[in-house]
Each structure stands twice: as C-alpha cells, then as structure tokens.
Design a protein around this motif. Structure first.
Motif, PDB file in Angstrom:
ATOM      1  N   MET A   1      63.982  29.219  24.468  1.00  0.00           N
ATOM      2  CA  MET A   1      62.585  29.272  24.907  1.00  0.00           C
ATOM      3  C   MET A   1      62.226  27.919  25.536  1.00  0.00           C
ATOM      4  N   THR A   2      61.687  27.958  26.712  1.00  0.00           N
ATOM      5  CA  THR A   2      61.344  26.700  27.392  1.00  0.00           C
ATOM      6  C   THR A   2      60.159  26.030  26.686  1.00  0.00           C
ATOM      7  N   ARG A   3      60.229  24.708  26.518  1.00  0.00           N
ATOM      8  CA  ARG A   3      59.156  23.995  25.850  1.00  0.00           C
ATOM      9  C   ARG A   3      58.001  23.773  26.816  1.00  0.00           C
ATOM     10  N   LEU A   4      56.798  24.131  26.356  1.00  0.00           N
ATOM     11  CA  LEU A   4      55.606  23.932  27.179  1.00  0.00           C
ATOM     12  C   LEU A   4      55.306  22.449  27.329  1.00  0.00           C
ATOM     13  N   THR A   5      54.541  22.123  28.370  1.00  0.00           N
ATOM     14  CA  THR A   5      54.061  20.736  28.517  1.00  0.00           C
ATOM     15  C   THR A   5      52.540  20.775  28.621  1.00  0.00           C
ATOM     16  N   GLU A   6      51.910  19.646  28.343  1.00  0.00           N
ATOM     17  CA  GLU A   6      50.442  19.538  28.306  1.00  0.00           C
ATOM     18  C   GLU A   6      49.803  19.984  29.617  1.00  0.00           C
ATOM     19  N   ASP A   7      50.414  19.630  30.738  1.00  0.00           N
ATOM     20  CA  ASP A   7      49.790  19.983  32.033  1.00  0.00           C
ATOM     21  C   ASP A   7      49.810  21.483  32.280  1.00  0.00           C
ATOM     22  N   VAL A   8      50.748  22.192  31.661  1.00  0.00           N
ATOM     23  CA  VAL A   8      50.840  23.645  31.887  1.00  0.00           C
ATOM     24  C   VAL A   8      49.756  24.390  31.104  1.00  0.00           C
ATOM     25  N   ILE A   9      49.346  23.826  29.959  1.00  0.00           N
ATOM     26  CA  ILE A   9      48.382  24.554  29.108  1.00  0.00           C
ATOM     27  C   ILE A   9      46.976  23.949  29.145  1.00  0.00           C
ATOM     28  N   TRP A  10      46.761  22.978  30.042  1.00  0.00           N
ATOM     29  CA  TRP A  10      45.471  22.231  29.990  1.00  0.00           C
ATOM     30  C   TRP A  10      44.288  23.183  30.155  1.00  0.00           C
ATOM     31  N   GLY A  11      44.435  24.278  30.902  1.00  0.00           N
ATOM     32  CA  GLY A  11      43.291  25.162  31.175  1.00  0.00           C
ATOM     33  C   GLY A  11      43.067  26.242  30.125  1.00  0.00           C
ATOM     34  N   VAL A  12      43.922  26.301  29.111  1.00  0.00           N
ATOM     35  CA  VAL A  12      43.820  27.404  28.137  1.00  0.00           C
ATOM     36  C   VAL A  12      42.567  27.303  27.265  1.00  0.00           C
ATOM     37  N   PRO A  13      42.241  26.121  26.714  1.00  0.00           N
ATOM     38  CA  PRO A  13      41.071  26.073  25.815  1.00  0.00           C
ATOM     39  C   PRO A  13      39.800  26.635  26.455  1.00  0.00           C
ATOM     40  N   ASP A  14      39.585  26.352  27.743  1.00  0.00           N
ATOM     41  CA  ASP A  14      38.349  26.854  28.382  1.00  0.00           C
ATOM     42  C   ASP A  14      38.597  28.114  29.197  1.00  0.00           C
ATOM     43  N   ASP A  15      39.790  28.743  29.018  1.00  0.00           N
ATOM     44  CA  ASP A  15      40.094  29.997  29.728  1.00  0.00           C
ATOM     45  C   ASP A  15      39.890  29.825  31.231  1.00  0.00           C
ATOM     46  N   ARG A  16      40.375  28.727  31.767  1.00  0.00           N
ATOM     47  CA  ARG A  16      40.169  28.404  33.185  1.00  0.00           C
ATOM     48  C   ARG A  16      40.760  29.478  34.106  1.00  0.00           C
ATOM     49  N   MET A  17      41.828  30.181  33.664  1.00  0.00           N
ATOM     50  CA  MET A  17      42.426  31.178  34.590  1.00  0.00           C
ATOM     51  C   MET A  17      41.730  32.531  34.480  1.00  0.00           C
ATOM     52  N   ASP A  18      40.745  32.641  33.557  1.00  0.00           N
ATOM     53  CA  ASP A  18      40.004  33.895  33.380  1.00  0.00           C
ATOM     54  C   ASP A  18      41.002  35.062  33.258  1.00  0.00           C
ATOM     55  N   LEU A  19      41.859  34.949  32.284  1.00  0.00           N
ATOM     56  CA  LEU A  19      42.976  35.901  32.113  1.00  0.00           C
ATOM     57  C   LEU A  19      42.487  37.340  31.963  1.00  0.00           C
ATOM     58  N   ASP A  20      41.372  37.551  31.263  1.00  0.00           N
ATOM     59  CA  ASP A  20      40.895  38.936  31.061  1.00  0.00           C
ATOM     60  C   ASP A  20      40.641  39.634  32.397  1.00  0.00           C
ATOM     61  N   SER A  21      40.007  38.926  33.327  1.00  0.00           N
ATOM     62  CA  SER A  21      39.707  39.574  34.626  1.00  0.00           C
ATOM     63  C   SER A  21      41.008  39.952  35.332  1.00  0.00           C
ATOM     64  N   LYS A  22      41.987  39.037  35.278  1.00  0.00           N
ATOM     65  CA  LYS A  22      43.261  39.324  35.960  1.00  0.00           C
ATOM     66  C   LYS A  22      43.964  40.525  35.304  1.00  0.00           C
ATOM     67  N   LEU A  23      43.976  40.525  33.963  1.00  0.00           N
ATOM     68  CA  LEU A  23      44.681  41.599  33.248  1.00  0.00           C
ATOM     69  C   LEU A  23      43.958  42.937  33.410  1.00  0.00           C
ATOM     70  N   LEU A  24      42.631  42.893  33.430  1.00  0.00           N
ATOM     71  CA  LEU A  24      41.890  44.159  33.614  1.00  0.00           C
ATOM     72  C   LEU A  24      42.257  44.780  34.957  1.00  0.00           C
ATOM     73  N   LYS A  25      42.405  43.916  35.983  1.00  0.00           N
ATOM     74  CA  LYS A  25      42.751  44.433  37.324  1.00  0.00           C
ATOM     75  C   LYS A  25      44.151  45.056  37.325  1.00  0.00           C
ATOM     76  N   THR A  26      45.113  44.372  36.665  1.00  0.00           N
ATOM     77  CA  THR A  26      46.515  44.830  36.798  1.00  0.00           C
ATOM     78  C   THR A  26      46.916  45.829  35.709  1.00  0.00           C
ATOM     79  N   THR A  27      46.281  45.717  34.504  1.00  0.00           N
ATOM     80  CA  THR A  27      46.742  46.593  33.412  1.00  0.00           C
ATOM     81  C   THR A  27      45.636  47.504  32.882  1.00  0.00           C
ATOM     82  N   GLY A  28      44.384  47.160  33.233  1.00  0.00           N
ATOM     83  CA  GLY A  28      43.263  47.941  32.693  1.00  0.00           C
ATOM     84  C   GLY A  28      42.850  47.501  31.306  1.00  0.00           C
ATOM     85  N   ARG A  29      43.509  46.476  30.774  1.00  0.00           N
ATOM     86  CA  ARG A  29      43.156  45.991  29.432  1.00  0.00           C
ATOM     87  C   ARG A  29      42.861  44.487  29.459  1.00  0.00           C
ATOM     88  N   THR A  30      42.086  44.046  28.469  1.00  0.00           N
ATOM     89  CA  THR A  30      41.897  42.596  28.260  1.00  0.00           C
ATOM     90  C   THR A  30      43.048  42.073  27.401  1.00  0.00           C
TER      91      THR A  30
END
Ligand code: 2YC
Length: 273
Positions: A1-30
């Motif tokens: 398993m590749t080890r994560l780095t701080e710069d890769v996860i910096w946006g997770v605490p504030d949900d910067r990528m708005d993952l729910d919207s992306k997943l709802l579009k592609t999978t229909g689920r949050t």
C-alpha cells in the motif's frame, strides 16, 4: 500500500474536493451511501450518532503523517459519528480513546490501518474497506457487473481483495501486476492473470486501478470507467477525455467503509438480538 503524504490529504478535513457531489454524479450514492452498501446495511440512511469515534495518531515506523488523524476524524464526523483526535499518540492515545468511551478507534501504523470496534472487540482493515468501497463504486457507475469483464490492476492487498469482491459481484475478473506471480496467485479466486497490462487495459472498459500505475491515456478504450484508489493518482488529458468516469479520492472512501463496517458489527448483532 502506498504511503500517503500530507500534501495529498490536505483538502480532506474541509472536504475540498466535495466528494459527495462527484460520487452522486458517477454512482448515484454519497460516501455514506457507498459505505453503507459496502457494509451490507440495507437502510436508506442510518444515524451513527451513537458511535463515538477516536482517531489515534501512531508514531511507529515512518511516523505520523501531518493531517492524517485530523482527516480520519473529519471523515467519521461526516458519517455522523461524534469524532475526536486523541491528544496523545500510540498506546497513551489508545488509553485516552478507551477512557473517553470511544466505540470505534481509528489507528494506522505503516502496514495496517484499522477501525477497531471496542464493543465487539473486532476491527475492519482499510485494505478490505478500500477494495469493497471502490468495487461498489465501479458496480454502481457501470449499472451492475454481472457477467461483465473487469480488469484489476495491482495484486497487492487492495487489488487482491478487489478480485475476490468483484468475483462475488458476478464479474469476470482479469488481474495484472508488475510481478506476474502475484497475479497468478489469484487464479484460485477465479481471476485470469495477464502478462501485458497495456494490452489488458486497451481491451477492457471496466478497470479497478489499485496500483501506483499512471495509465497513459492513449491505451485507454473510449467509454472506460476507472475506479481508481491507487496513489499516486493522475490521468492525462487523453485519458480524462476517453473515460466515461474516473472515481478517486486519496483516503475517504476506504476510511468511511471501514468505519461503517466496524460499527455494523454492533448494528447487526443488535438486529439479531
Ligand atoms: O499519522 C499516522 O498515524 C501514521 N502512522 C499513518 C500512517 C498511514 C500509512 N498508510 C498509508 O498512508 C495508506 C493509507 C491510504 C491507509 C493505508 N495505507
């Protein structure tokens, strides 16, 4: 398993990528919907507020990743679990979580990231959680996988779980790994090992990329759906143009699945009672 780095996860605490919207579009689920489906909880929604989560930083091995525990606690918070990060790491942190009455303890050293359910004395592993979460994403984005050909790239812990899970979903699974013997080892689970990953990519339109493999766009078939937990994550313009969907996040889907699946040990026991 590749080890994560701080710069890769910096946006997770504030949900910067708005993952729910992306997943709802592609999978229909949050994220929560994917996690509940992955954990086998049929309910439309579920109130996880009775499950207190604690993220414990762990200093062993290569040490703490900046923002990792905070990202994990943000993910369980978004699931509806009251969540904290312990003020101390390691065993003292686990003691702090226990004294605070945590039901789900989230902690990771280098080889293993777990969600430990203190009531059931059972845990869920992130490798399984990631494989299950990204397999559910692929199935939902594809509208079902029964009888469909799927290529799994990477026969590590996530890829190996994904092979078993996708076979369970009725898919015909091929698997490629830079070490051919690792792909061959999955034959007993009904997988077909491939020697030429580029040829396999070009011949499949359903991919689960569980490797640190940056796929050159020009070998990707038009209309491909890639469920892509692998880190580092990058698809060039050609790849992004040819793909019907590329599903990725650096940490959240796998973490949400393992936390919900760990809580589900209690939920399912109480349902049986
Ligand atoms: O900050 C901490 O507590 C560190 N001990 C966390 C180390 C995580 C190492 N594992 C990984 O970076 C990846 C993650 C996606 C989860 C599994 N492997």
């Amino acid at each position: 398993m590749t080890r994560l780095t701080e710069d890769v996860i910096w946006g997770v605490p504030d949900d910067r990528m708005d993952l729910d919207s992306k997943l709802l579009k592609t999978t229909g689920r949050t994220v929560k919907g994917i996690a509940m489906e992955a954990a086998g909880l049929e309910a439309e929604d579920y109130d996880f507020s009775a499950f207190r989560a604690a993220a414990v930083p762990v200093t062993s091995g290569l040490g703490i990743i900046g923002g990792f525990a905070r990202s994990v606690a943000a993910i369980t918070t978004r699931l509806g679990m009251p969540s904290t990060v312990t003020s101390r790491p390691d065993v003292a942190g686990f003691a702090e979580a226990t004294d605070a009455g945590a039901d789900i303890v989230m902690m990771s050293d280098d080889p293993l990231f777990m969600a430990y359910n203190t009531r059931e004395r059972r845990y869920t592993d992130n490798s399984w959680g990631t494989a299950m979460g990204y397999s559910v994403c692929l199935r939902d984005a594809a509208g079902g996988l029964e009888g469909d050909d799927v290529l799994v790239i990477g026969a590590g812990r996530v890829g190996s779980w994904a092979v078993k899970i996708l076979r369970g979903m009725g898919a015909r699974v091929s698997v490629a790994d830079i070490v051919y013997e690792k792909a061959e080892a999955l034959i007993p689970y009904g997988a077909r090992p491939c020697r030429d990953v580029e040829r396999a990519v070009s011949e499949n339109t359903l991919l689960l990329n569980a490797a640190p493999y940056i796929i050159p766009g020009e070998i990707i078939a038009d209309g491909t759906i890639v469920s892509s937990p692998g880190v580092p994550h990058y698809y060039d313009l050609e790849g992004r143009t040819r793909c019907k969907a590329i599903i990725h996040d650096p940490l959240e889907i796998g973490t949400a699945v393992m936390a919900v699946n760990s809580a589900a040990y209690t939920i399912k026991r109480e349902m049986r009672a």
